[in-house]
Design a protein around this motif. Structure first.
Motif, short mmCIF file in Angstrom:
data_model
loop_
_atom_site.label_atom_id
_atom_site.label_comp_id
_atom_site.label_asym_id
_atom_site.label_seq_id
_atom_site.Cartn_x
_atom_site.Cartn_y
_atom_site.Cartn_z
N THR A 266 33.81 43.93 45.96
CA THR A 266 33.91 42.71 46.77
C THR A 266 32.89 41.65 46.36
O THR A 266 33.05 40.48 46.71
CB THR A 266 33.72 43.05 48.26
OG1 THR A 266 32.48 43.75 48.45
CG2 THR A 266 34.86 43.91 48.76
N LYS A 267 31.85 42.05 45.63
CA LYS A 267 30.91 41.07 45.09
C LYS A 267 31.42 40.48 43.77
O LYS A 267 30.96 39.41 43.34
CB LYS A 267 29.54 41.72 44.86
CG LYS A 267 28.79 42.02 46.15
CD LYS A 267 27.47 42.73 45.88
CE LYS A 267 26.72 43.01 47.18
NZ LYS A 267 25.46 43.78 46.94
N THR A 268 32.37 41.16 43.15
CA THR A 268 32.93 40.69 41.87
C THR A 268 34.21 39.89 42.08
O THR A 268 34.47 38.90 41.40
CB THR A 268 33.22 41.89 40.95
OG1 THR A 268 32.02 42.65 40.77
CG2 THR A 268 33.73 41.43 39.59
N TYR A 269 35.02 40.34 43.04
CA TYR A 269 36.31 39.69 43.31
C TYR A 269 36.33 39.19 44.76
O TYR A 269 35.68 39.77 45.63
CB TYR A 269 37.47 40.67 43.14
CG TYR A 269 37.58 41.31 41.78
CD1 TYR A 269 38.29 40.69 40.75
CD2 TYR A 269 37.01 42.56 41.54
CE1 TYR A 269 38.41 41.30 39.50
CE2 TYR A 269 37.15 43.17 40.30
CZ TYR A 269 37.84 42.54 39.28
OH TYR A 269 37.97 43.14 38.06
N ASP A 270 37.10 38.14 45.00
CA ASP A 270 37.43 37.79 46.37
C ASP A 270 38.94 37.96 46.55
O ASP A 270 39.68 38.10 45.58
CB ASP A 270 36.98 36.38 46.74
CG ASP A 270 37.58 35.30 45.85
OD1 ASP A 270 38.78 35.42 45.49
OD2 ASP A 270 36.87 34.34 45.51
N GLU A 271 39.37 37.96 47.79
CA GLU A 271 40.77 38.27 48.07
C GLU A 271 41.72 37.26 47.42
O GLU A 271 42.78 37.63 46.92
CB GLU A 271 40.99 38.32 49.58
CG GLU A 271 40.26 39.48 50.26
CD GLU A 271 40.57 39.56 51.74
OE1 GLU A 271 41.68 39.98 52.09
OE2 GLU A 271 39.68 39.18 52.53
N ALA A 272 41.36 35.98 47.43
CA ALA A 272 42.22 34.95 46.85
C ALA A 272 42.39 35.17 45.34
O ALA A 272 43.49 35.02 44.80
CB ALA A 272 41.64 33.56 47.12
N TYR A 273 41.30 35.55 44.67
CA TYR A 273 41.37 35.78 43.22
C TYR A 273 42.28 36.97 42.92
O TYR A 273 43.08 36.94 41.97
CB TYR A 273 39.96 36.03 42.68
CG TYR A 273 39.90 36.18 41.18
CD1 TYR A 273 39.73 35.06 40.36
CD2 TYR A 273 40.01 37.43 40.57
CE1 TYR A 273 39.68 35.18 38.98
CE2 TYR A 273 39.96 37.57 39.19
CZ TYR A 273 39.79 36.44 38.40
OH TYR A 273 39.75 36.59 37.03
#
Length: 343
Positions: A266-273
């Motif tokens: 979750t620190k590398t990706y966000d939900e939108a990405y």
């Protein structure tokens, strides 16, 4: 009420230290037992530099007493749970709700009166102190790898003494493996205690059996993740990480790996990405975003023991394997996590 200990250096009362060198002449008091336990944890970390054998042996005794008391209570809880699961429906005049509530109240009372609960929560849950203690215990567990001939700590809690020698230098009464076993016994005891309370709904914000204003079990998860591969972590290489995972019970290790992966993911990706670039993985990894929200914001929403699905963890690790390796800084770390989940 104060808990204190006074040590006298050589000459003050004519009592030489075990190593022949002056002992530290200090008087120290602790207002609460959890402060004393943190002090003993720090003394264990300093045992190769100072003569803290008295403190360490008392620490060993306290952990042993807490674990024996807790293990007995956990066995009673398991029996109550089994008896209640096999019980027939309530008879006339006794409501189903009241019949269902009775065992939970009994089990919660057993946990709240445990020696470990009372020692750690004599006043309130001290988050800063508990975080320092968890960091120290994790460091003790992984420090067992400092010696070439040491073995990983086992689930069995035994006092492991160093062999006596004639050297003039002070020698710690417990070997590295003994200190690791001591730390593991204490840490797994806290996980068992707070994990069972979470399972009974004792940390649920609106539950009828709420026992605390915060979820202490998830607080331990957060502190362990911080002790793992963050900038403050002690598990920088695969051997240390493996030692720590090996010291946990399988259920706790799987839950920890889930949170550790969710933290990095979750620190590398966000939900939108993820929705834009990996639409096929959105559903599989959604649980990790929810898990981190629960851990950091909504831990009191957990009405039973919180678990993260294995499929979500594996989906996150293989979603973009090259980026995953960079995320965990080593292919060995990724293999370690996959192996922990698979086993």
């Amino acid at each position: 009420k104060e808990y204190g200990r006074e040590e006298y250096g050589e000459g003050r009362l004519g009592v030489p230290s075990r190593s022949g060198r002056p002992m530290l002449a200090t008087t120290e008091t602790w207002k609460y037992v959890d402060e004393m336990l943190l002090c003993f944890t720090n003394r264990a970390l300093e045992s190769n530099l100072n003569d803290w054998n008295g403190d360490l042996l008392l620490f060993h005794y306290l952990v042993r007493v807490m674990r024996q008391d807790l293990d007995a209570r956990m066995e009673v809880i398991r029996q109550i749970h089994a008896m209640h699961a096999d019980a027939r429906p309530a008879g006339r005049g006794v409501s189903q709700k009241k019949s269902a509530d009775l065992p939970v109240r009994q089990m919660k009372s057993l946990l709240q009166n445990a020696a470990m609960w009372r020692m750690l929560l004599e006043k309130n849950f001290n988050a800063k102190l508990m975080k320092q203690m968890v960091h120290g215990l994790v460091q003790l567990v992984v420090d067992v790898n400092g010696g070439e001939e040491e073995e990983l700590p086992s689930q069995e809690f035994e006092l492991e003494l160093e062999e006596e020698d004639d050297s003039p230098a002070g020698v710690c009464a417990l070997s590295k493996a003994g200190l690791a076993s001591l730390a593991s016994a204490f840490l797994t005891g806290m996980l068992d205690l707070f994990g069972m309370m979470e399972r009974l709904g004792g940390f649920h914000a609106i539950g009828s059996h709420r026992a605390a204003s915060a979820n202490y079990r998830m607080a331990l998860d957060e502190y362990m993740v911080d002790s793992f591969w963050t900038e403050h972590g002690f598990c920088g290489d695969q051997q240390d990480a493996n030692a720590f995972l090996y010291s946990l019970r399988p259920r706790d290790a799987l839950r920890f790996v889930g949170f550790a992966v969710a933290d990095k993911f979750t620190k590398t990706y966000d939900e939108a990405y993820v929705k834009t670039h990996y639409p096929e993985s959105v559903e599989a990894v959604q649980e990790l975003f929810s898990a981190m929200h629960t851990l950091t914001v909504a831990s009191r929403d957990a009405s039973t023991f919180f678990e993260i699905g294995v499929d979500s963890v594996l989906a996150a690790l293989v979603m973009d394997i090259n980026r995953t390796v960079r995320m965990f800084k080593s292919a060995d770390h990724v293999c370690l996590l996959v192996g922990a989940v698979a086993s």
